[in-house]
Design a protein around this motif. Structure first.
Motif, short mmCIF file in Angstrom:
data_model
loop_
_atom_site.label_atom_id
_atom_site.label_comp_id
_atom_site.label_asym_id
_atom_site.label_seq_id
_atom_site.Cartn_x
_atom_site.Cartn_y
_atom_site.Cartn_z
N UNK A 86 75.58 91.41 72.82
CA UNK A 86 74.25 90.82 72.91
C UNK A 86 73.40 91.48 73.98
N UNK A 87 74.00 91.67 75.16
CA UNK A 87 73.25 92.31 76.25
C UNK A 87 72.96 93.77 75.93
N UNK A 88 73.93 94.46 75.32
CA UNK A 88 73.71 95.87 74.96
C UNK A 88 72.61 96.01 73.92
N UNK A 89 72.56 95.09 72.97
CA UNK A 89 71.50 95.11 71.96
C UNK A 89 70.14 94.90 72.60
N UNK A 90 70.06 93.94 73.52
CA UNK A 90 68.79 93.66 74.21
C UNK A 90 68.34 94.88 75.02
N UNK A 91 69.28 95.50 75.74
CA UNK A 91 68.95 96.69 76.54
C UNK A 91 68.49 97.83 75.64
N UNK A 92 69.17 98.02 74.52
CA UNK A 92 68.82 99.11 73.60
C UNK A 92 67.43 98.90 73.02
N UNK A 130 76.60 91.84 83.37
CA UNK A 130 76.04 92.18 82.06
C UNK A 130 74.64 91.57 81.91
N UNK A 131 74.52 90.30 82.28
CA UNK A 131 73.23 89.61 82.16
C UNK A 131 72.21 90.22 83.13
N UNK A 132 72.66 90.57 84.34
CA UNK A 132 71.76 91.15 85.35
C UNK A 132 71.21 92.50 84.90
N UNK A 133 72.08 93.34 84.32
CA UNK A 133 71.62 94.63 83.81
C UNK A 133 70.63 94.44 82.67
#
Length: 306
Positions: free
Chosen positions: A204-210, A107-110
């Motif tokens: 958290x990771x999905x929000x950052x990616x979005x 998750x963090x890597x993506x």
């Protein structure tokens, strides 16, 4: 199972699939996954023109995919081949811990890869100075440390809980939810920790990616030439495909609260994240990437010449 001393094994109640065709299909998938991801790592390592942040992160992702599928698939293959569904208590906890470490790191890597694409498209002239080799190293090390720390609290508490009742896990690997169902004590603290950790990691990771892709899309729209717009966006397509597959598994895990359905969303999520995503990774990044395909042909040509 009254305590840890008299419960030497868990029994994994995997799908009752004794078909030799399914076993061979899973074995073939596992071999292709290992071969493809190892090949990507070798190509990036041997090809100097691929020594840049994007491919450095890709090599780390391939390394992750190798181990995340190896955590689950060999034991699943053993169950299918000889019917041995037993796994020791500590072996079960280690498998559970490693799986969730690797999933958290992925998750963090993506997320890191989306940051890389954001800088490359929004700040192309400063890309080399912002995303330098030292920052790449720090980000990769940070992702692994973050994954280990995030899964540590429940892993420390779990071995000290009291188990009772049957030792059967309704899964084909040692997932945390079926393990918690075998505990006699109050598991509200562990459930709360799991909820907080997964929410922070996944959402958290999905929000950052979005947010990263919102800025990327805005930057691409401002590019005057349609050809240049597609060229910029094409560098993100492979990453977006992997993000879609991997986060789909997390969505399925959220859907496990749905009752009266014949679909086991938890098992489906594990299949997506540990079998489908690692298998797709080499194809997604080679079929759409000319640089990787050229580097792969050069490596194969040099190997044949030797």
């Amino acid at each position: 199972m009254e305590n840890r001393s008299n419960m030497p094994t868990f029994i994994l109640l995997a799908y009752d699939l004794s078909s030799i065709i399914f076993f061979l299909l899973l074995l073939l998938t596992y071999c292709v996954t290992l071969t493809g991801n190892i090949l990507i790592i070798c190509v990036i390592w041997r090809s100097h023109h691929l020594h840049n942040p994007m491919y450095f992160f890709l090599a780390n992702l391939s390394f992750l995919e190798i181990w995340i599928t190896t955590t689950i698939t060999p034991k699943f293959l053993a169950i299918l081949s000889n019917g041995n569904r037993a796994i020791s208590f500590w072996g079960c906890l280690v498998q559970c811990y490693i799986y969730f470490i690797l999933a958290s790191v992925e998750f963090i890597s993506l997320t890191i890869m989306s940051f890389d694409r954001y800088v490359a498209i929004c700040y192309p002239l400063r890309y080399g100075t912002i995303v330098n080799s030292l920052l790449c190293l720090y980000l990769i090390i940070g992702s692994w440390i973050g994954g280990m720390i995030s899964t540590l609290p429940p892993s420390v508490i779990l071995p000290f809980m009291t188990f009772c009742g049957p030792n059967r896990l309704e899964h084909f690997f040692c997932d945390i939810d079926p393990i918690l169902r075998l505990i006699c004590e109050d598991t509200s603290l562990l459930n709360l920790l799991n909820l907080l950790i997964s929410s922070f990691t996944v959402l958290g990771s999905l929000l950052f990616i979005s947010v990263s892709y919102i800025f990327i899309i805005i930057a691409i729209i401002k590019i005057p030439s349609s050809g240049d717009r597609w060229k910029s966006f094409s560098t993100c397509v492979s990453h977006l495909l992997l993000v879609s597959i991997f986060y789909s598994g997390s969505v399925f895990m959220c859907l496990r609260i749905i009752k009266n359905t014949s679909v086991d969303f938890n098992k489906l999520a594990v299949v997506l994240n540990t079998i489908v995503t690692p298998l797709m990774n080499p194809f997604v990044y080679t079929l759409r990437n000319k640089q990787v395909k050229v580097a792969m042909k050069e490596l194969l040509f040099k190997t044949v010449q030797k």
